[in-house]
Design an enzyme around this catalytic site. Structure first.
Site, PDB file in Angstrom:
ATOM      1  N   TRP A  20       0.811  -1.210   0.000  1.00  0.00           N
ATOM      2  CA  TRP A  20       0.000   0.000   0.000  1.00  0.00           C
ATOM      3  C   TRP A  20       0.842   1.256   0.000  1.00  0.00           C
ATOM      4  O   TRP A  20       0.316   2.358   0.014  1.00  0.00           O
ATOM      5  CB  TRP A  20      -0.900   0.004   1.234  1.00  0.00           C
ATOM      6  CG  TRP A  20      -2.086  -0.894   1.134  1.00  0.00           C
ATOM      7  CD1 TRP A  20      -2.309  -2.039   1.845  1.00  0.00           C
ATOM      8  CD2 TRP A  20      -3.239  -0.738   0.297  1.00  0.00           C
ATOM      9  NE1 TRP A  20      -3.525  -2.590   1.491  1.00  0.00           N
ATOM     10  CE2 TRP A  20      -4.115  -1.806   0.550  1.00  0.00           C
ATOM     11  CE3 TRP A  20      -3.605   0.218  -0.652  1.00  0.00           C
ATOM     12  CZ2 TRP A  20      -5.335  -1.948  -0.097  1.00  0.00           C
ATOM     13  CZ3 TRP A  20      -4.819   0.068  -1.301  1.00  0.00           C
ATOM     14  CH2 TRP A  20      -5.667  -0.998  -1.021  1.00  0.00           C
ATOM     15  N   HIS A  25       0.038   1.256   4.674  1.00  0.00           N
ATOM     16  CA  HIS A  25       0.477   0.298   5.689  1.00  0.00           C
ATOM     17  C   HIS A  25       0.456   0.911   7.086  1.00  0.00           C
ATOM     18  O   HIS A  25       0.083   0.242   8.062  1.00  0.00           O
ATOM     19  CB  HIS A  25       1.880  -0.212   5.356  1.00  0.00           C
ATOM     20  CG  HIS A  25       1.878  -1.315   4.348  1.00  0.00           C
ATOM     21  ND1 HIS A  25       1.354  -2.560   4.601  1.00  0.00           N
ATOM     22  CD2 HIS A  25       2.325  -1.359   3.066  1.00  0.00           C
ATOM     23  CE1 HIS A  25       1.486  -3.323   3.528  1.00  0.00           C
ATOM     24  NE2 HIS A  25       2.064  -2.620   2.581  1.00  0.00           N
ATOM     25  N   ASP A  64       8.887  -3.657   3.626  1.00  0.00           N
ATOM     26  CA  ASP A  64       9.211  -3.061   2.332  1.00  0.00           C
ATOM     27  C   ASP A  64      10.631  -2.507   2.318  1.00  0.00           C
ATOM     28  O   ASP A  64      11.262  -2.423   1.261  1.00  0.00           O
ATOM     29  CB  ASP A  64       8.224  -1.938   2.004  1.00  0.00           C
ATOM     30  CG  ASP A  64       6.988  -2.445   1.271  1.00  0.00           C
ATOM     31  OD1 ASP A  64       7.044  -3.566   0.719  1.00  0.00           O
ATOM     32  OD2 ASP A  64       5.968  -1.729   1.253  1.00  0.00           O
ATOM     33  N   ARG A  69      17.372  -5.657   0.783  1.00  0.00           N
ATOM     34  CA  ARG A  69      18.547  -6.386   1.284  1.00  0.00           C
ATOM     35  C   ARG A  69      18.306  -7.885   1.326  1.00  0.00           C
ATOM     36  O   ARG A  69      19.258  -8.664   1.398  1.00  0.00           O
ATOM     37  CB  ARG A  69      18.913  -5.881   2.688  1.00  0.00           C
ATOM     38  CG  ARG A  69      19.606  -4.528   2.679  1.00  0.00           C
ATOM     39  CD  ARG A  69      20.209  -4.207   4.021  1.00  0.00           C
ATOM     40  NE  ARG A  69      19.219  -3.776   4.988  1.00  0.00           N
ATOM     41  CZ  ARG A  69      19.288  -4.034   6.286  1.00  0.00           C
ATOM     42  NH1 ARG A  69      20.255  -4.768   6.775  1.00  0.00           N
ATOM     43  NH2 ARG A  69      18.363  -3.580   7.105  1.00  0.00           N
ATOM     44  N   HIS A  77       5.159 -10.958  -0.601  1.00  0.00           N
ATOM     45  CA  HIS A  77       4.254  -9.817  -0.527  1.00  0.00           C
ATOM     46  C   HIS A  77       2.995  -9.984  -1.379  1.00  0.00           C
ATOM     47  O   HIS A  77       2.105  -9.128  -1.318  1.00  0.00           O
ATOM     48  CB  HIS A  77       4.975  -8.545  -0.967  1.00  0.00           C
ATOM     49  CG  HIS A  77       6.081  -8.118  -0.060  1.00  0.00           C
ATOM     50  ND1 HIS A  77       6.025  -6.965   0.697  1.00  0.00           N
ATOM     51  CD2 HIS A  77       7.293  -8.681   0.204  1.00  0.00           C
ATOM     52  CE1 HIS A  77       7.161  -6.833   1.390  1.00  0.00           C
ATOM     53  NE2 HIS A  77       7.934  -7.866   1.105  1.00  0.00           N
ATOM     54  N   HIS A 132       2.735  -6.354   8.133  1.00  0.00           N
ATOM     55  CA  HIS A 132       2.822  -5.863   6.760  1.00  0.00           C
ATOM     56  C   HIS A 132       2.025  -6.727   5.790  1.00  0.00           C
ATOM     57  O   HIS A 132       1.276  -6.220   4.946  1.00  0.00           O
ATOM     58  CB  HIS A 132       4.291  -5.817   6.331  1.00  0.00           C
ATOM     59  CG  HIS A 132       4.499  -5.202   4.981  1.00  0.00           C
ATOM     60  ND1 HIS A 132       4.700  -3.856   4.804  1.00  0.00           N
ATOM     61  CD2 HIS A 132       4.535  -5.761   3.737  1.00  0.00           C
ATOM     62  CE1 HIS A 132       4.853  -3.599   3.514  1.00  0.00           C
ATOM     63  NE2 HIS A 132       4.759  -4.745   2.840  1.00  0.00           N
ATOM     64  N   ASP A 136      -0.803  -6.170   2.873  1.00  0.00           N
ATOM     65  CA  ASP A 136      -0.576  -6.457   1.453  1.00  0.00           C
ATOM     66  C   ASP A 136      -1.683  -7.283   0.826  1.00  0.00           C
ATOM     67  O   ASP A 136      -2.098  -7.026  -0.312  1.00  0.00           O
ATOM     68  CB  ASP A 136       0.744  -7.222   1.280  1.00  0.00           C
ATOM     69  CG  ASP A 136       1.948  -6.310   1.148  1.00  0.00           C
ATOM     70  OD1 ASP A 136       1.765  -5.100   0.910  1.00  0.00           O
ATOM     71  OD2 ASP A 136       3.080  -6.814   1.274  1.00  0.00           O
ATOM     72  N   HIS A 142      -2.205  -7.177  -5.483  1.00  0.00           N
ATOM     73  CA  HIS A 142      -1.303  -8.134  -4.844  1.00  0.00           C
ATOM     74  C   HIS A 142      -1.881  -9.540  -4.889  1.00  0.00           C
ATOM     75  O   HIS A 142      -1.244 -10.485  -4.431  1.00  0.00           O
ATOM     76  CB  HIS A 142      -1.024  -7.734  -3.391  1.00  0.00           C
ATOM     77  CG  HIS A 142       0.065  -6.737  -3.260  1.00  0.00           C
ATOM     78  ND1 HIS A 142       1.247  -6.987  -2.614  1.00  0.00           N
ATOM     79  CD2 HIS A 142       0.163  -5.475  -3.741  1.00  0.00           C
ATOM     80  CE1 HIS A 142       2.023  -5.918  -2.672  1.00  0.00           C
ATOM     81  NE2 HIS A 142       1.383  -4.991  -3.352  1.00  0.00           N
ATOM     82  N   HIS A 165      -0.341  -0.618 -10.822  1.00  0.00           N
ATOM     83  CA  HIS A 165      -0.046  -1.081  -9.467  1.00  0.00           C
ATOM     84  C   HIS A 165       0.330   0.105  -8.574  1.00  0.00           C
ATOM     85  O   HIS A 165      -0.120   0.207  -7.434  1.00  0.00           O
ATOM     86  CB  HIS A 165       1.093  -2.101  -9.506  1.00  0.00           C
ATOM     87  CG  HIS A 165       1.303  -2.844  -8.232  1.00  0.00           C
ATOM     88  ND1 HIS A 165       1.012  -4.180  -8.092  1.00  0.00           N
ATOM     89  CD2 HIS A 165       1.780  -2.446  -7.019  1.00  0.00           C
ATOM     90  CE1 HIS A 165       1.304  -4.573  -6.862  1.00  0.00           C
ATOM     91  NE2 HIS A 165       1.771  -3.533  -6.195  1.00  0.00           N
ATOM     92  N   ASP A 169      -1.265   1.389  -5.051  1.00  0.00           N
ATOM     93  CA  ASP A 169      -0.415   1.387  -3.857  1.00  0.00           C
ATOM     94  C   ASP A 169      -0.365   2.751  -3.184  1.00  0.00           C
ATOM     95  O   ASP A 169      -0.487   2.860  -1.966  1.00  0.00           O
ATOM     96  CB  ASP A 169       1.030   1.025  -4.232  1.00  0.00           C
ATOM     97  CG  ASP A 169       1.264  -0.460  -4.325  1.00  0.00           C
ATOM     98  OD1 ASP A 169       0.370  -1.237  -3.947  1.00  0.00           O
ATOM     99  OD2 ASP A 169       2.350  -0.853  -4.776  1.00  0.00           O
TER     100      ASP A 169
END
Length: 295
Positions: A20, A25, A64, A69, A77, A132, A136, A142, A165, A169
Site C-alpha cells: 500500500w 500500511h 518493504d 537487502r 508480498h 505488513h 498487502d 497483490h 499497481h 499502492d
C-alpha cells in the site's frame, strides 16, 4: 521514446510489490491498534519493544525496507492469481503459491511469532512481517498475476504517467488524503494516524468476532481474504480492460470509485490484523517478562 518506455518499465520493476505504500500500511497498523484488546496490546508492546521508540506503524513498513537487502522475501508480498481477469477472477493456493507467496508467508510468520524456540530478534521480525503482509493481501493487485499485478500496465493519473499497481499502492491513497504526488514519503505518520481516526469513527462498532481469526488455520483465513480481494479486480480494478485503462486518465471518475474500495480494504485489513493479533496475544505465554531485543 523507446528510452522513455524502457525507463518506465524499469521504474515499474522497482515498484513491484510495494504494497500500500507507507501511508496505507501505517494506516492499517494504526487502525488495528485501536481494536487491540489487553492481550493483543501486550503482545505488540512486548515483542516490538525497541530502544528508539518506533511505533506500530514503523513495524508495518519495515518489510518493504528490508526486501531490498533480502530479495528472497519479495514473493512473500503477493500471490499471483493465474486467472483470466477481468473476465473471471479466482485464486488457488495449490497453483498460485507453489513457490511461496503472501498466504504462506502469513502462515509462517503466524507460527513464528509465538515460537518459544526462536530468539527475540526472530520473533520481532516475524511480527513485523505479519503486520505488513496482512496489509498487502488486501491490495487487489497483490492478488493478481495479470501484467505482474498491474506493474506493466502504464496508465495516466491526473495527467502523469504511472503504472496501475503504483496508483493503487500510493497515488490513490495519497490523493484521498490530500497529499500531493510531490509530497510522497513526507510526514506519512501524521496522515496515516488521521486516516485511521476517520475510519475508526465511521466503523468503530464493527465487531471483530465476525472476522476469521483462527490462528490454528492461517491458510484458510488468508485464502479467504485473498479470494475476496482478488474478486475486486473483476468487479472494478481491471473491469474495463487493459486498453481502456491505458487510454483514460484514472484521476477522475475511476479515482472516485477506487477511493471507496481503498477505504474499505484498508479498514478490513486493520480490523482483521487486530483480530489476528488479539488471537496471538491470547495464545502467547503468560510470562510477563519482556523480550530483550538483541543489538
Amino acid at each position: 521514446m523507446k528510452f522513455l518506455w524502457s525507463l518506465l518499465a524499469l521504474l515499474s520493476a522497482l515498484q513491484l510489490i510495494a504494497g500500500w505504500g507507507d501511508l496505507g500500511h501505517r494506516t492499517v497498523a494504526y487502525l488495528a491498534q485501536k481494536y487491540l484488546n489487553d492481550e493483543g496490546t501486550h503482545l505488540v508492546q512486548n515483542i516490538l519493544r525497541t530502544d528508539n521508540n518506533d511505533d506500530i506503524s514503523d513495524a508495518a513498513v519495515w518489510a518493504d525496507r528490508i526486501k531490498f537487502r533480502r530479495p528472497s522475501t519479495r514473493p512473500w508480498h503477493f500471490i499471483d492469481a493465474q486467472d483470466n481477469a477481468p473476465s473471471s477472477c479466482s485464486v488457488t493456493y495449490e497453483s498460485d503459491c507453489n513457490r511461496g507467496c503472501v498466504v504462506s508467508a502469513i502462515k509462517n510468520m503466524t507460527e513464528r511469532v509465538n515460537d518459544p524456540s526462536l530468539d527475540s530478534v526472530q520473533r520481532v521480525e516475524a511480527l513485523k512481517y505479519l503486520i505488513h503482509f496482512i496489509g498487502d493481501i488486501h491490495q487487489p493487485l497483490h492478488d493478481e498475476a495479470l501484467a505482474r499485478g498491474g506493474n506493466d500496465i502504464i496508465v495516466k493519473f491526473d495527467h502523469r504517467r504511472e503504472n496501475l499497481h503504483g496508483i493503487w499502492d500510493t497515488d490513490i491513497p495519497h490523493k484521498m488524503n490530500g497529499i500531493g504526488h510531490n509530497l510522497k514519503h513526507n510526514n506519512e505518520r501524521a496522515a496515516a494516524a488521521n486516516w485511521a481516526d476517520k475510519l475508526f469513527q465511521v466503523n468503530g462498532l464493527r465487531p471483530l468476532q465476525a472476522e476469521c481469526s483462527d490462528i490454528q488455520k492461517p491458510l484458510e483465513c488468508s485464502m479467504q481474504w485473498a479470494r475476496e480481494t482478488n474478486r475486486l479486480n473483476c468487479y472494478f480494478v481491471l473491469k474495463n480492460g487493459v486498453d481502456w485503462l491505458e487510454e483514460n486518465d484514472l484521476g477522475g471518475e475511476y479515482f472516485d470509485a477506487a477511493a471507496l474500495i481503498v477505504n474499505e480494504q484498508i479498514m478490513k485489513a486493520g480490523i482483521r490484523l487486530a483480530a489476528w493479533l488479539n488471537a496471538l496475544g491470547s495464545a502467547t505465554s503468560t510470562s510477563t517478562q519482556p523480550l530483550v531485543i538483541q543489538p
